[in-house]
Design a protein around this motif. Sequence first.
Motif, PDB file in Angstrom:
ATOM      1  N   ARG A  65      75.185 -70.076 112.741  1.00 52.79           N
ATOM      2  CA  ARG A  65      73.742 -69.852 112.747  1.00 52.79           C
ATOM      3  C   ARG A  65      73.326 -68.699 111.842  1.00 52.79           C
ATOM      4  NH1 ARG A  65      71.009 -71.450 117.940  1.00 52.79           N
ATOM      5  NH2 ARG A  65      69.618 -69.742 117.355  1.00 52.79           N
ATOM      6  N   PRO A  66      72.136 -68.813 111.209  1.00 52.06           N
ATOM      7  CA  PRO A  66      71.662 -67.738 110.330  1.00 52.06           C
ATOM      8  C   PRO A  66      71.285 -66.474 111.085  1.00 52.06           C
ATOM      9  CG  PRO A  66      69.958 -69.409 110.585  1.00 52.06           C
ATOM     10  CD  PRO A  66      71.208 -69.965 111.225  1.00 52.06           C
ATOM     11  N   ASP A  67      70.737 -66.620 112.313  1.00 51.35           N
ATOM     12  CA  ASP A  67      70.334 -65.434 113.067  1.00 51.35           C
ATOM     13  C   ASP A  67      71.549 -64.617 113.508  1.00 51.35           C
ATOM     14  OD1 ASP A  67      71.057 -67.533 114.708  1.00 51.35           O
ATOM     15  OD2 ASP A  67      69.345 -67.372 116.053  1.00 51.35           O
ATOM     16  N   ASP A  70      72.767 -62.795 110.333  1.00 51.11           N
ATOM     17  CA  ASP A  70      71.833 -61.732 109.971  1.00 51.11           C
ATOM     18  C   ASP A  70      71.979 -60.534 110.895  1.00 51.11           C
ATOM     19  OD1 ASP A  70      69.760 -60.796 108.237  1.00 51.11           O
ATOM     20  OD2 ASP A  70      68.321 -61.111 109.857  1.00 51.11           O
ATOM     21  N   TYR A  86      80.430 -64.140 100.615  1.00 48.53           N
ATOM     22  CA  TYR A  86      80.808 -65.208 101.528  1.00 48.53           C
ATOM     23  C   TYR A  86      81.909 -66.021 100.873  1.00 48.53           C
ATOM     24  CZ  TYR A  86      80.393 -69.735 103.977  1.00 48.53           C
ATOM     25  OH  TYR A  86      80.642 -70.895 104.658  1.00 48.53           O
ATOM     26  N   VAL A 118      78.282 -71.884 106.807  1.00 49.30           N
ATOM     27  CA  VAL A 118      77.219 -70.988 107.256  1.00 49.30           C
ATOM     28  C   VAL A 118      75.878 -71.529 106.794  1.00 49.30           C
ATOM     29  CG1 VAL A 118      76.274 -68.651 107.005  1.00 49.30           C
ATOM     30  CG2 VAL A 118      78.746 -68.981 107.234  1.00 49.30           C
ATOM     31  N   ASP A 119      74.857 -71.385 107.626  1.00 43.28           N
ATOM     32  CA  ASP A 119      73.508 -71.808 107.270  1.00 43.28           C
ATOM     33  C   ASP A 119      73.104 -71.186 105.924  1.00 43.28           C
ATOM     34  OD1 ASP A 119      70.501 -71.645 107.160  1.00 43.28           O
ATOM     35  OD2 ASP A 119      70.691 -72.713 109.069  1.00 43.28           O
ATOM     36  N   GLU A 120      72.689 -72.020 104.996  1.00 34.38           N
ATOM     37  CA  GLU A 120      72.405 -71.588 103.629  1.00 34.38           C
ATOM     38  C   GLU A 120      71.267 -70.572 103.558  1.00 34.38           C
ATOM     39  OE1 GLU A 120      73.287 -71.753  99.484  1.00 34.38           O
ATOM     40  OE2 GLU A 120      74.328 -72.588 101.232  1.00 34.38           O
ATOM     41  N   ARG A 121      70.327 -70.630 104.499  1.00 33.92           N
ATOM     42  CA  ARG A 121      69.152 -69.773 104.407  1.00 33.92           C
ATOM     43  C   ARG A 121      69.489 -68.296 104.440  1.00 33.92           C
ATOM     44  NH1 ARG A 121      65.951 -72.554 109.206  1.00 33.92           N
ATOM     45  NH2 ARG A 121      68.131 -72.587 109.947  1.00 33.92           N
ATOM     46  N   VAL A 122      70.411 -67.896 105.318  1.00 31.73           N
ATOM     47  CA  VAL A 122      70.746 -66.474 105.414  1.00 31.73           C
ATOM     48  C   VAL A 122      71.508 -66.010 104.182  1.00 31.73           C
ATOM     49  CG1 VAL A 122      72.954 -66.794 106.634  1.00 31.73           C
ATOM     50  CG2 VAL A 122      71.622 -64.697 106.971  1.00 31.73           C
ATOM     51  N   ARG A 126      69.591 -63.054 102.042  1.00 34.09           N
ATOM     52  CA  ARG A 126      70.236 -61.734 102.042  1.00 34.09           C
ATOM     53  C   ARG A 126      71.053 -61.463 100.778  1.00 34.09           C
ATOM     54  NH1 ARG A 126      66.636 -61.389 104.818  1.00 34.09           N
ATOM     55  NH2 ARG A 126      66.589 -61.151 107.093  1.00 34.09           N
TER      56      ARG A 126
END
Length: 247
Positions: A65-67, A70, A86, A118-122, A126
């Motif tokens: 998860r991205p959260d 983060d 990463y 891993v979720d690409e957004r984070v 970041r």
Amino acid sequence: MTWQATVLTLFPEMFPGPLGLSLAGRALQAGLWACRAEDLRQFGLGRHRAVDDTPFGGGAGMVIRPDVVDAAFSATQAGADVPRVYLSPRGRPLTQQDVRRYAAGPGVMLLCGRFEGVDERVLQARGVEQVSIGDYILSGGETAALVLLDACVRLLPGVMGCEESGVEESFSDGLLEYPHYTRPAVWDGHAVPDILLSGNHAAIAAWRHKQAEETTRERRPDLWSAWLARKEANRAVAVGGTAQADH
């Protein structure tokens, strides 16, 4: 200042692992570098400290998860100048130039993936560098992180007994390294090349460079093409500079 390696992983017990031995281990004991491994599960959610969930769009496996990532980044912030990396087969190939850049800074923060990734957004939000150590799949990013750290630590000042070892080696100038020989001078009917016994250091250097060129051309045509292109570009710059000087 001590070079700081921070590793975010589901298996912190894997660190420093083999890096606690030999050159890296002695450097670790001497305080030339430090290794901090943080368990991603301490940032997990709920009673079971969940760090992953099913992928949107369907498919096999789970995604970290991205959260969670983060929160791990925020809690282990090592400074704005420390790159976040990463380890992923989707990343760009790790190069010796990357290693030099990491080693020249205050340290590095490594994120070790598991499951499907891993979720690409984070990663994008970041500014995380995505790096691969080769075109193959590992069980997780921990082994790749050990590879990257080993490559960096050996370049830190005071780690290698012979500093020249970090200069005359594969990839240092775009070529693979020349072959090495030691005693006995004749082994199993195979003799050491005569040039290495000549004592003529200029001739030895020229022979080694030629061997490096031939090895690179045969084994790594990609590196050979890039080296030729750089050589031609440098020649063009030199010619241009000479022409300007003549004017």
